[in-house]
Design a protein around this motif. Structure first.
Motif, PDB file in Angstrom:
ATOM      1  N   ALA A   4       0.828  -1.204   0.000  1.00 38.60           N
ATOM      2  CA  ALA A   4       0.000   0.000   0.000  1.00 38.60           C
ATOM      3  C   ALA A   4       0.860   1.252   0.000  1.00 38.60           C
ATOM      4  CB  ALA A   4      -0.925  -0.015   1.218  1.00 38.60           C
ATOM      5  N   ILE A   5       1.923   1.233   0.791  1.00 36.20           N
ATOM      6  CA  ILE A   5       2.817   2.389   0.878  1.00 36.20           C
ATOM      7  C   ILE A   5       3.597   2.573  -0.413  1.00 36.20           C
ATOM      8  CG2 ILE A   5       4.823   3.329   2.093  1.00 36.20           C
ATOM      9  CD1 ILE A   5       3.728   1.922   4.617  1.00 36.20           C
ATOM     10  N   LEU A   6       4.022   1.473  -1.028  1.00 36.22           N
ATOM     11  CA  LEU A   6       4.746   1.562  -2.299  1.00 36.22           C
ATOM     12  C   LEU A   6       3.884   2.206  -3.378  1.00 36.22           C
ATOM     13  CD1 LEU A   6       6.524  -1.919  -2.342  1.00 36.22           C
ATOM     14  CD2 LEU A   6       7.654   0.317  -2.261  1.00 36.22           C
ATOM     15  N   ALA A   7       2.606   1.865  -3.390  1.00 34.18           N
ATOM     16  CA  ALA A   7       1.705   2.452  -4.382  1.00 34.18           C
ATOM     17  C   ALA A   7       1.576   3.954  -4.171  1.00 34.18           C
ATOM     18  CB  ALA A   7       0.330   1.791  -4.300  1.00 34.18           C
ATOM     19  N   VAL A   8       1.440   4.366  -2.909  1.00 31.95           N
ATOM     20  CA  VAL A   8       1.317   5.795  -2.604  1.00 31.95           C
ATOM     21  C   VAL A   8       2.559   6.558  -3.049  1.00 31.95           C
ATOM     22  CG1 VAL A   8       1.317   7.451  -0.703  1.00 31.95           C
ATOM     23  CG2 VAL A   8      -0.319   5.593  -0.722  1.00 31.95           C
ATOM     24  N   LEU A   9       3.727   6.014  -2.747  1.00 30.89           N
ATOM     25  CA  LEU A   9       4.967   6.689  -3.114  1.00 30.89           C
ATOM     26  C   LEU A   9       5.095   6.846  -4.624  1.00 30.89           C
ATOM     27  CD1 LEU A   9       7.387   4.961  -0.578  1.00 30.89           C
ATOM     28  CD2 LEU A   9       6.541   7.302  -0.503  1.00 30.89           C
ATOM     29  N   GLY A  10       4.617   5.825  -5.366  1.00 31.49           N
ATOM     30  CA  GLY A  10       4.638   5.930  -6.819  1.00 31.49           C
ATOM     31  C   GLY A  10       3.680   7.003  -7.312  1.00 31.49           C
ATOM     32  N   MET A  11       2.499   7.067  -6.715  1.00 36.41           N
ATOM     33  CA  MET A  11       1.498   8.037  -7.143  1.00 36.41           C
ATOM     34  C   MET A  11       1.904   9.470  -6.822  1.00 36.41           C
ATOM     35  SD  MET A  11      -2.010   6.014  -6.152  1.00 36.41           S
ATOM     36  CE  MET A  11      -2.328   4.378  -6.834  1.00 36.41           C
ATOM     37  N   LEU A  12       2.760   9.651  -5.829  1.00 39.41           N
ATOM     38  CA  LEU A  12       3.244  10.993  -5.512  1.00 39.41           C
ATOM     39  C   LEU A  12       4.064  11.580  -6.655  1.00 39.41           C
ATOM     40  CD1 LEU A  12       4.296  10.706  -1.755  1.00 39.41           C
ATOM     41  CD2 LEU A  12       2.447  12.092  -2.721  1.00 39.41           C
ATOM     42  N   PRO A  41      10.558  15.978  -2.402  1.00 40.02           N
ATOM     43  CA  PRO A  41      11.225  15.937  -3.713  1.00 40.02           C
ATOM     44  C   PRO A  41      11.243  14.520  -4.280  1.00 40.02           C
ATOM     45  CG  PRO A  41      12.539  17.136  -2.086  1.00 40.02           C
ATOM     46  CD  PRO A  41      11.430  16.475  -1.339  1.00 40.02           C
ATOM     47  N   ASP A  42      11.240  14.423  -5.602  1.00 41.54           N
ATOM     48  CA  ASP A  42      11.238  13.115  -6.261  1.00 41.54           C
ATOM     49  C   ASP A  42      12.412  12.254  -5.812  1.00 41.54           C
ATOM     50  OD1 ASP A  42       8.936  13.657  -7.605  1.00 41.54           O
ATOM     51  OD2 ASP A  42       9.908  14.231  -9.483  1.00 41.54           O
ATOM     52  N   ARG A  43      13.563  12.881  -5.600  1.00 44.90           N
ATOM     53  CA  ARG A  43      14.744  12.118  -5.196  1.00 44.90           C
ATOM     54  C   ARG A  43      14.529  11.433  -3.851  1.00 44.90           C
ATOM     55  NH1 ARG A  43      20.886  14.652  -4.639  1.00 44.90           N
ATOM     56  NH2 ARG A  43      21.937  12.694  -4.084  1.00 44.90           N
ATOM     57  N   LEU A  44      13.921  12.159  -2.909  1.00 50.22           N
ATOM     58  CA  LEU A  44      13.651  11.576  -1.588  1.00 50.22           C
ATOM     59  C   LEU A  44      12.594  10.482  -1.694  1.00 50.22           C
ATOM     60  CD1 LEU A  44      14.009  11.519   1.454  1.00 50.22           C
ATOM     61  CD2 LEU A  44      12.322  13.386   1.625  1.00 50.22           C
ATOM     62  N   ILE A  45      11.552  10.716  -2.485  1.00 50.94           N
ATOM     63  CA  ILE A  45      10.496   9.706  -2.662  1.00 50.94           C
ATOM     64  C   ILE A  45      11.086   8.424  -3.231  1.00 50.94           C
ATOM     65  CG2 ILE A  45       8.400   9.139  -3.942  1.00 50.94           C
ATOM     66  CD1 ILE A  45       7.648  12.099  -3.792  1.00 50.94           C
ATOM     67  N   THR A  46      11.974   8.559  -4.214  1.00 49.43           N
ATOM     68  CA  THR A  46      12.600   7.387  -4.837  1.00 49.43           C
ATOM     69  C   THR A  46      13.436   6.621  -3.821  1.00 49.43           C
ATOM     70  OG1 THR A  46      12.661   8.499  -6.990  1.00 49.43           O
ATOM     71  CG2 THR A  46      14.133   6.620  -6.678  1.00 49.43           C
ATOM     72  N   ARG A  47      14.162   7.335  -2.976  1.00 46.87           N
ATOM     73  CA  ARG A  47      15.001   6.675  -1.959  1.00 46.87           C
ATOM     74  C   ARG A  47      14.142   5.939  -0.936  1.00 46.87           C
ATOM     75  NH1 ARG A  47      19.382  10.674   0.488  1.00 46.87           N
ATOM     76  NH2 ARG A  47      19.797   8.751   1.638  1.00 46.87           N
ATOM     77  N   VAL A  48      13.074   6.588  -0.483  1.00 49.22           N
ATOM     78  CA  VAL A  48      12.187   5.944   0.500  1.00 49.22           C
ATOM     79  C   VAL A  48      11.509   4.730  -0.117  1.00 49.22           C
ATOM     80  CG1 VAL A  48      10.106   6.237   1.903  1.00 49.22           C
ATOM     81  CG2 VAL A  48      11.796   8.079   1.775  1.00 49.22           C
ATOM     82  N   ARG A  49      11.077   4.873  -1.365  1.00 48.85           N
ATOM     83  CA  ARG A  49      10.421   3.759  -2.054  1.00 48.85           C
ATOM     84  C   ARG A  49      11.372   2.576  -2.186  1.00 48.85           C
ATOM     85  NH1 ARG A  49       7.563   3.720  -8.063  1.00 48.85           N
ATOM     86  NH2 ARG A  49       5.703   2.570  -7.435  1.00 48.85           N
ATOM     87  N   GLY A  50      12.631   2.859  -2.498  1.00 48.21           N
ATOM     88  CA  GLY A  50      13.624   1.792  -2.602  1.00 48.21           C
ATOM     89  C   GLY A  50      13.861   1.105  -1.277  1.00 48.21           C
ATOM     90  N   TRP A  51      13.901   1.882  -0.189  1.00 45.86           N
ATOM     91  CA  TRP A  51      14.116   1.290   1.139  1.00 45.86           C
ATOM     92  C   TRP A  51      12.947   0.384   1.520  1.00 45.86           C
ATOM     93  CZ3 TRP A  51      11.698   1.010   5.818  1.00 45.86           C
ATOM     94  CH2 TRP A  51      12.471   0.552   6.887  1.00 45.86           C
ATOM     95  N   VAL A  52      11.716   0.858   1.300  1.00 42.85           N
ATOM     96  CA  VAL A  52      10.538   0.045   1.626  1.00 42.85           C
ATOM     97  C   VAL A  52      10.530  -1.228   0.791  1.00 42.85           C
ATOM     98  CG1 VAL A  52       8.012  -0.048   1.578  1.00 42.85           C
ATOM     99  CG2 VAL A  52       9.167   2.040   2.332  1.00 42.85           C
TER     100      VAL A  52
END
Length: 239
Positions: free
Chosen positions: A21-29, A199-210
């Motif tokens: 669920a969280i991965l989907a949200v991060l992608g939609m951001l 920022p997109d860079r932070l979202i990408t990093r968090v998404r990768g960690w999750v």
């Protein structure tokens, strides 16, 4: 009331921590219309969660679980079934995560590393490009197609039906549960509305960690919930 909230807390946290669920949200951001798609996705999740809880409350009430007492064979069987599912999910999540780490450690080239890296689930793989309708459907699917989430809601329904509280308090607790498990998906909506999207860079990093750690996160939460459900199956649940 407090004892009911305490019993519901581990299940609530486990549903809240759903990595998919969280991965989907991060992608939609990172979508071109982040507010629209996240609101629709949140709407699908809320409908699925509340609908599932109402379904279990109705079904379990019909079979008399609301009149169960300490030592009830039906309540114990339900708790035991949910416990088995949680333990099985924990083992599966942990073994899958370990296998991924093993493949990554054995990779020697960039191509091997890319092939071994954890992949996004198919349901949320292209969430960056989702529209409003698909976001709503995915919100429904991410919850309803996860048997663990559905089982955890069933466990919550058992706790509510066996609680020594009034019908109005059951309604209030049910609403509180839906709000709590939707909070991680609502925060991005609030952030985007306030103009404070990360920022997109932070979202990408968090998404990768999750993505890398979702198996261990899920396994830990399921072990805790499975143990608590097993305890209730053995003792017959709280008086």
């Amino acid at each position: 009331m407090l004892d009911v909230l305490w019993r519901m807390l581990p299940v609530t946290l486990s549903v809240m921590a759903s990595p998919v669920a969280i991965l989907a949200v991060l992608g939609m951001l990172q979508s071109s219309h982040p507010l629209l798609v996240n609101v629709c996705y949140l709407g699908g999740w809320v409908v699925a969660t509340s609908g599932s809880l109402v379904f279990w409350l109705a079904v379990l009430s019909y079979f008399g679980i609301s009149e169960a007492h300490t030592g009830s064979a039906l309540a114990s069987a339900l708790h035991a079934s949910i416990s088995v599912l949680c333990f099985a999910g924990a083992v599966w999540s942990y073994r899958r995560a370990r296998a991924t780490l093993t493949r990554l450690a054995a990779a020697r080239t960039l191509d091997e590393f890319a092939a071994a890296a954890p992949q996004l689930p198919g349901l949320v793989k292209d969430s960056v490009g989702y529209g409003a309708r698909r976001s709503f459907v995915v919100g429904l699917g991410v919850f309803l197609l996860n048997p663990t989430n559905v089982s955890l809601v069933a466990a919550t329904a058992i706790d509510l039906l066996n609680a020594h509280v009034s019908s109005m308090q059951v309604v209030g607790l049910s609403i509180g549960f839906v709000v709590a498990v939707s909070l991680p998906l609502a925060l991005p909506v609030i952030a985007v509305t306030a103009g404070r999207r990360a920022p997109d860079r932070l979202i990408t990093r968090v998404r990768g960690w999750v993505l890398r750690n979702n198996g261990f996160i899920r396994a830990s939460m399921l072990l805790v919930v499975g143990f608590l459900q097993l305890t209730r199956a053995v003792t017959g649940g709280p008086p």
